[in-house]
Design a protein around this motif. Structure first.
Motif, mmCIF file in Angstrom:
data_model
loop_
_atom_site.group_PDB
_atom_site.id
_atom_site.type_symbol
_atom_site.label_atom_id
_atom_site.label_comp_id
_atom_site.label_asym_id
_atom_site.label_seq_id
_atom_site.Cartn_x
_atom_site.Cartn_y
_atom_site.Cartn_z
ATOM 1 N N VAL A 1 0.851 -1.183 0.000
ATOM 2 C CA VAL A 1 0.000 0.000 0.000
ATOM 3 C C VAL A 1 0.892 1.241 0.000
ATOM 4 C CG1 VAL A 1 -1.676 1.326 1.333
ATOM 5 C CG2 VAL A 1 -1.800 -1.175 1.284
ATOM 6 N N GLU A 2 0.454 2.279 -0.670
ATOM 7 C CA GLU A 2 1.215 3.528 -0.647
ATOM 8 C C GLU A 2 0.902 4.265 0.639
ATOM 9 O OE1 GLU A 2 1.505 6.051 -4.032
ATOM 10 O OE2 GLU A 2 0.807 4.485 -5.368
ATOM 11 N N MET A 3 1.676 3.976 1.656
ATOM 12 C CA MET A 3 1.457 4.555 2.977
ATOM 13 C C MET A 3 1.402 6.082 2.931
ATOM 14 S SD MET A 3 0.972 1.909 4.537
ATOM 15 C CE MET A 3 1.050 2.102 6.311
ATOM 16 N N GLU A 4 2.225 6.662 2.086
ATOM 17 C CA GLU A 4 2.297 8.127 1.985
ATOM 18 C C GLU A 4 0.918 8.716 1.707
ATOM 19 O OE1 GLU A 4 4.965 10.089 2.292
ATOM 20 O OE2 GLU A 4 6.377 8.509 2.734
ATOM 21 N N ARG A 5 0.117 7.957 1.000
ATOM 22 C CA ARG A 5 -1.212 8.476 0.650
ATOM 23 C C ARG A 5 -2.330 7.892 1.491
ATOM 24 N NH1 ARG A 5 -1.575 8.377 -5.884
ATOM 25 N NH2 ARG A 5 0.634 8.388 -6.322
ATOM 26 N N ALA A 6 -2.226 6.598 1.786
ATOM 27 C CA ALA A 6 -3.357 5.922 2.432
ATOM 28 C C ALA A 6 -3.255 5.830 3.948
ATOM 29 C CB ALA A 6 -3.504 4.523 1.836
ATOM 30 N N TRP A 7 -2.073 6.024 4.476
ATOM 31 C CA TRP A 7 -1.897 5.830 5.915
ATOM 32 C C TRP A 7 -2.503 6.966 6.723
ATOM 33 C CZ3 TRP A 7 2.694 7.583 9.154
ATOM 34 C CH2 TRP A 7 2.578 7.109 10.457
ATOM 35 N N VAL A 8 -3.389 6.623 7.606
ATOM 36 C CA VAL A 8 -3.970 7.583 8.534
ATOM 37 C C VAL A 8 -3.519 7.209 9.945
ATOM 38 C CG1 VAL A 8 -6.108 6.237 8.608
ATOM 39 C CG2 VAL A 8 -6.077 8.542 9.475
ATOM 40 N N PRO A 9 -2.656 8.041 10.563
ATOM 41 C CA PRO A 9 -2.124 7.762 11.896
ATOM 42 C C PRO A 9 -3.250 7.545 12.896
ATOM 43 C CG PRO A 9 -0.949 9.586 10.901
ATOM 44 C CD PRO A 9 -2.097 9.271 9.994
ATOM 45 N N ALA A 10 -3.078 6.585 13.752
ATOM 46 C CA ALA A 10 -4.116 6.259 14.738
ATOM 47 C C ALA A 10 -4.456 7.475 15.584
ATOM 48 C CB ALA A 10 -3.623 5.117 15.632
ATOM 49 N N GLU A 11 -3.484 8.360 15.771
ATOM 50 C CA GLU A 11 -3.720 9.552 16.610
ATOM 51 C C GLU A 11 -4.844 10.397 16.036
ATOM 52 O OE1 GLU A 11 -2.104 7.905 17.754
ATOM 53 O OE2 GLU A 11 0.042 8.021 17.797
ATOM 54 N N ARG A 12 -4.923 10.388 14.694
ATOM 55 C CA ARG A 12 -5.909 11.240 14.042
ATOM 56 C C ARG A 12 -7.323 10.677 14.087
ATOM 57 N NH1 ARG A 12 -4.566 14.255 8.638
ATOM 58 N NH2 ARG A 12 -6.325 15.427 9.400
#
Length: 85
Positions: free
Chosen positions: A72-83
DNA sequence: GTGATGACGGAAA
DNA sequence: CTTTCCGCCATCA
């Protein structure tokens, strides 16, 4: 922990380490146990690789998660749990 | 109580 | 970039 997993919006993903920084493996075990009711397919490894299998990838692609090869392209799809909350 | 294991993560080679 | 190795905490036999 599971609350966070459920808060991940479609088209994005989070990582096991985010859900449980102290014991990411435990997070995985919990997801497995949780079974349905949780978008477990939106949880991937920190490097973007999938943990479950093809099934997971299909679901993610169906939601519009950007893929780069097998990961997965983390740069685009990753949403930090903090958010998430 | 002890030992082995796991839907993981990070560092080193 | 890929492959290896060790550490992590909770469960289970």
């Amino acid at each position: 922990m599971l609350r966070r997993a459920r808060a991940v919006p479609a088209g994005f993903v989070t990582t096991y380490g985010d859900l449980c920084p102290k014991a990411p493996r435990f997070a995985g075990a919990v997801m497995s146990n949780a079974g349905d009711g949780v978008p477990w397919h939106r949880v991937v490894r920190a490097d973007g690789s999938l943990a479950v299998g093809e099934r997971q990838r299909r679901r993610l692609e169906a939601e519009g998660v950007p893929f780069r090869g097998a990961r997965v392209e983390m740069e685009r799809a990753w949403v930090p749990a903090e958010r998430l909350g």
